[in-house]
Design a protein around this motif. Sequence first.
Motif, PDB file in Angstrom:
ATOM      1  N   ARG A 311      39.628  47.742   2.108  1.00  0.00           N
ATOM      2  CA  ARG A 311      38.947  46.478   2.416  1.00  0.00           C
ATOM      3  C   ARG A 311      37.499  46.739   2.840  1.00  0.00           C
ATOM      4  NH1 ARG A 311      44.220  44.945   4.234  1.00  0.00           N
ATOM      5  NH2 ARG A 311      43.868  45.831   6.314  1.00  0.00           N
ATOM      6  N   LEU A 312      37.265  47.860   3.518  1.00  0.00           N
ATOM      7  CA  LEU A 312      35.904  48.208   3.926  1.00  0.00           C
ATOM      8  C   LEU A 312      35.035  48.497   2.704  1.00  0.00           C
ATOM      9  CD1 LEU A 312      33.821  48.827   6.128  1.00  0.00           C
ATOM     10  CD2 LEU A 312      34.736  51.159   6.243  1.00  0.00           C
ATOM     11  N   VAL A 313      35.572  49.234   1.746  1.00  0.00           N
ATOM     12  CA  VAL A 313      34.829  49.516   0.516  1.00  0.00           C
ATOM     13  C   VAL A 313      34.499  48.206  -0.207  1.00  0.00           C
ATOM     14  CG1 VAL A 313      34.940  50.590  -1.761  1.00  0.00           C
ATOM     15  CG2 VAL A 313      35.768  51.842   0.256  1.00  0.00           C
ATOM     16  N   ASP A 314      35.469  47.318  -0.247  1.00  0.00           N
ATOM     17  CA  ASP A 314      35.244  46.024  -0.891  1.00  0.00           C
ATOM     18  C   ASP A 314      34.143  45.240  -0.181  1.00  0.00           C
ATOM     19  OD1 ASP A 314      36.199  43.938  -2.856  1.00  0.00           O
ATOM     20  OD2 ASP A 314      36.533  42.858  -0.985  1.00  0.00           O
ATOM     21  N   ALA A 315      34.126  45.314   1.147  1.00  0.00           N
ATOM     22  CA  ALA A 315      33.085  44.628   1.913  1.00  0.00           C
ATOM     23  C   ALA A 315      31.713  45.234   1.639  1.00  0.00           C
ATOM     24  CB  ALA A 315      33.398  44.690   3.404  1.00  0.00           C
ATOM     25  N   TYR A 316      31.664  46.573   1.520  1.00  0.00           N
ATOM     26  CA  TYR A 316      30.402  47.235   1.176  1.00  0.00           C
ATOM     27  C   TYR A 316      29.835  46.653  -0.131  1.00  0.00           C
ATOM     28  CZ  TYR A 316      30.609  51.153   4.564  1.00  0.00           C
ATOM     29  OH  TYR A 316      30.595  51.932   5.687  1.00  0.00           O
ATOM     30  N   VAL A 317      30.704  46.474  -1.098  1.00  0.00           N
ATOM     31  CA  VAL A 317      30.267  45.957  -2.397  1.00  0.00           C
ATOM     32  C   VAL A 317      29.787  44.510  -2.255  1.00  0.00           C
ATOM     33  CG1 VAL A 317      31.001  45.377  -4.736  1.00  0.00           C
ATOM     34  CG2 VAL A 317      31.805  47.506  -3.664  1.00  0.00           C
ATOM     35  N   ASP A 318      30.559  43.700  -1.528  1.00  0.00           N
ATOM     36  CA  ASP A 318      30.223  42.281  -1.401  1.00  0.00           C
ATOM     37  C   ASP A 318      28.921  42.054  -0.642  1.00  0.00           C
ATOM     38  OD1 ASP A 318      32.557  41.672  -2.722  1.00  0.00           O
ATOM     39  OD2 ASP A 318      33.706  41.265  -0.895  1.00  0.00           O
ATOM     40  N   GLY A 319      28.671  42.866   0.356  1.00  0.00           N
ATOM     41  CA  GLY A 319      27.508  42.621   1.208  1.00  0.00           C
ATOM     42  C   GLY A 319      26.259  43.380   0.825  1.00  0.00           C
ATOM     43  N   HIS A 320      26.361  44.251  -0.176  1.00  0.00           N
ATOM     44  CA  HIS A 320      25.250  45.139  -0.513  1.00  0.00           C
ATOM     45  C   HIS A 320      23.975  44.368  -0.878  1.00  0.00           C
ATOM     46  CE1 HIS A 320      23.029  48.085  -3.121  1.00  0.00           C
ATOM     47  NE2 HIS A 320      23.362  48.876  -2.128  1.00  0.00           N
ATOM     48  N   LYS A 321      24.120  43.268  -1.594  1.00  0.00           N
ATOM     49  CA  LYS A 321      22.948  42.527  -2.070  1.00  0.00           C
ATOM     50  C   LYS A 321      22.151  41.907  -0.923  1.00  0.00           C
ATOM     51  CE  LYS A 321      25.697  38.335  -2.900  1.00  0.00           C
ATOM     52  NZ  LYS A 321      26.165  37.369  -3.921  1.00  0.00           N
ATOM     53  N   TYR A 322      22.782  41.712   0.232  1.00  0.00           N
ATOM     54  CA  TYR A 322      22.096  41.094   1.350  1.00  0.00           C
ATOM     55  C   TYR A 322      21.307  42.093   2.195  1.00  0.00           C
ATOM     56  CZ  TYR A 322      25.297  37.230   0.307  1.00  0.00           C
ATOM     57  OH  TYR A 322      25.994  36.238  -0.312  1.00  0.00           O
ATOM     58  N   ILE A 323      21.748  43.333   2.214  1.00  0.00           N
ATOM     59  CA  ILE A 323      21.175  44.272   3.185  1.00  0.00           C
ATOM     60  C   ILE A 323      20.474  45.464   2.560  1.00  0.00           C
ATOM     61  CG2 ILE A 323      22.846  43.649   4.963  1.00  0.00           C
ATOM     62  CD1 ILE A 323      24.408  46.181   4.260  1.00  0.00           C
ATOM     63  N   PHE A 324      20.616  45.660   1.258  1.00  0.00           N
ATOM     64  CA  PHE A 324      20.000  46.830   0.638  1.00  0.00           C
ATOM     65  C   PHE A 324      18.482  46.831   0.852  1.00  0.00           C
ATOM     66  CE2 PHE A 324      17.809  48.879  -2.935  1.00  0.00           C
ATOM     67  CZ  PHE A 324      18.312  50.177  -2.793  1.00  0.00           C
ATOM     68  N   GLY A 325      17.977  47.974   1.302  1.00  0.00           N
ATOM     69  CA  GLY A 325      16.540  48.124   1.490  1.00  0.00           C
ATOM     70  C   GLY A 325      16.020  47.646   2.827  1.00  0.00           C
ATOM     71  N   LYS A 326      16.876  47.035   3.657  1.00  0.00           N
ATOM     72  CA  LYS A 326      16.439  46.618   4.985  1.00  0.00           C
ATOM     73  C   LYS A 326      16.150  47.860   5.835  1.00  0.00           C
ATOM     74  CE  LYS A 326      16.939  42.199   4.236  1.00  0.00           C
ATOM     75  NZ  LYS A 326      15.761  41.300   4.153  1.00  0.00           N
ATOM     76  N   LYS A 327      15.225  47.703   6.776  1.00  0.00           N
ATOM     77  CA  LYS A 327      14.822  48.824   7.631  1.00  0.00           C
ATOM     78  C   LYS A 327      15.347  48.612   9.049  1.00  0.00           C
ATOM     79  CE  LYS A 327      10.424  48.377   6.717  1.00  0.00           C
ATOM     80  NZ  LYS A 327       8.966  48.642   6.706  1.00  0.00           N
ATOM     81  N   ALA A 328      15.864  49.682   9.635  1.00  0.00           N
ATOM     82  CA  ALA A 328      16.458  49.580  10.966  1.00  0.00           C
ATOM     83  C   ALA A 328      15.930  50.675  11.878  1.00  0.00           C
ATOM     84  CB  ALA A 328      17.981  49.662  10.879  1.00  0.00           C
TER      85      ALA A 328
END
Length: 469
Positions: A311-328
Amino acid sequence: MTKTKSNQTNKTNYVSTTNACKLCKPLGACIAFRGIENCVPYLHGSQGCATYMRRYIISHFREPIDIASSSLSEKHAVYGGGPNLKKGILNVMEKYEAKMVGIATTCLTETIGDDVPQFLYEFNEEFGDQGLPTLVNVATPSYSGTHMEGFHATVKAVIDQLVGKTDMNTIAIAPKTIIPNVNIIPGLVSPEDLRHLRDILEDFGIAGTILPDYSDTLDAPATDEYAKIPEGGTPVADIAQMHQAKATLEFGRVLAATGNTGGELLRDRHSVPHYALGLPIGLRECDRFFATLETTTGQPTPRKYTQRRGRLVDAYVDGHKYIFGKKAVVYGEEDLCVAITAFLAEIGVKPVLCASGGKSGHFQEAITAVTQELLREPPLVKEGFDFYEIAEEIEQLQPDLLIGTSKGYPLARKLQIPLLRVGFPIHDRFGGQRTLHLGYQGTQRLYDQLVNAVLEKKQADSPVGYGYL
């Protein structure tokens, strides 16, 4: 804040620290001692130290905590604090009926050179016929390190002074299994993390010893009557038999690099196999943790955890478009920063600054080890930093979010960016002691929180609001 420029190095030399990104060494010792059954933490030093630490710990855990003190004054700074130390232990025996007293030194007693082991030897000689509690001492002057170093030093002192030293009955093993017990030394994690680790061991069918375990003593249920010493904590009898375990799993990449840990002491003195792991946050570090449990026990990972991983891997896929490239920007104690940075690197968030008040000398190499295969550009890594210096660096980095304790809130407010609160202390939100960080489940919670923080910021900044994202 006073600062001067060095002509030779052209660097800023700080005479003082402004808003330290760390806490004091004996505070960490008090939390560790609180995780041992029927133990009262005792500070050999001034009363003010104990008062400050009680207040600070209560603000995070929302639980009462008593910390005894030898209450030294100016007189004792000149003549020594031995008599007050002994008198204080007698008072703890009378008032609390403690089975163990954990004695940590402060800056004052370390500076004047009090010989605490000698004082305790004399105490045992003088009062040994009165049924004394177990006494464990650790040197924790604040000027020599952080709260994490005090925490780790206390765990090692407990192992050094208790393991294999008493003759006690074998630890009871659950009827469903005959698998030997496993030691876990998790470091300063939340009570919810400790409960989660206990659940994992139970699901593997393992009788495990977690040191320390303050999941009940610092997050206790409500009771009809006040208990001077809350129930719970790692039993001293279990600690005494940690040398009989099949293996020790110890969390902390920076801690492991120091070569001075409780798990290594068990290995070197008692030949207990030692596995040094990163805090299990993120897929890779969680996979290493569960693989080590499989190797140690010969048991497969229970299906509930493989399902959570999926389920975590699936969440990584689902949420990737929102957070990719963000700086922390990640800040706080070193090993938690390393674990969070490893997690960020695998989800596509770019850690641009990793900062800690610790000065282990191993922070940079630990960050490199968990990011070099995933990041094109390594993050800026700073140890011995305070929040003044973090703020100076952030001016150029322009991060999208901060990840760390609530001490970073003023900076997040100034920058108008989200703050994901993790670790200790969390003073400005409710339930910090119930924050789950570890395992696939803790990583899932952190991932959801991170994605939603980014979405909430996007909504807040939008003139439309975006009701659907």
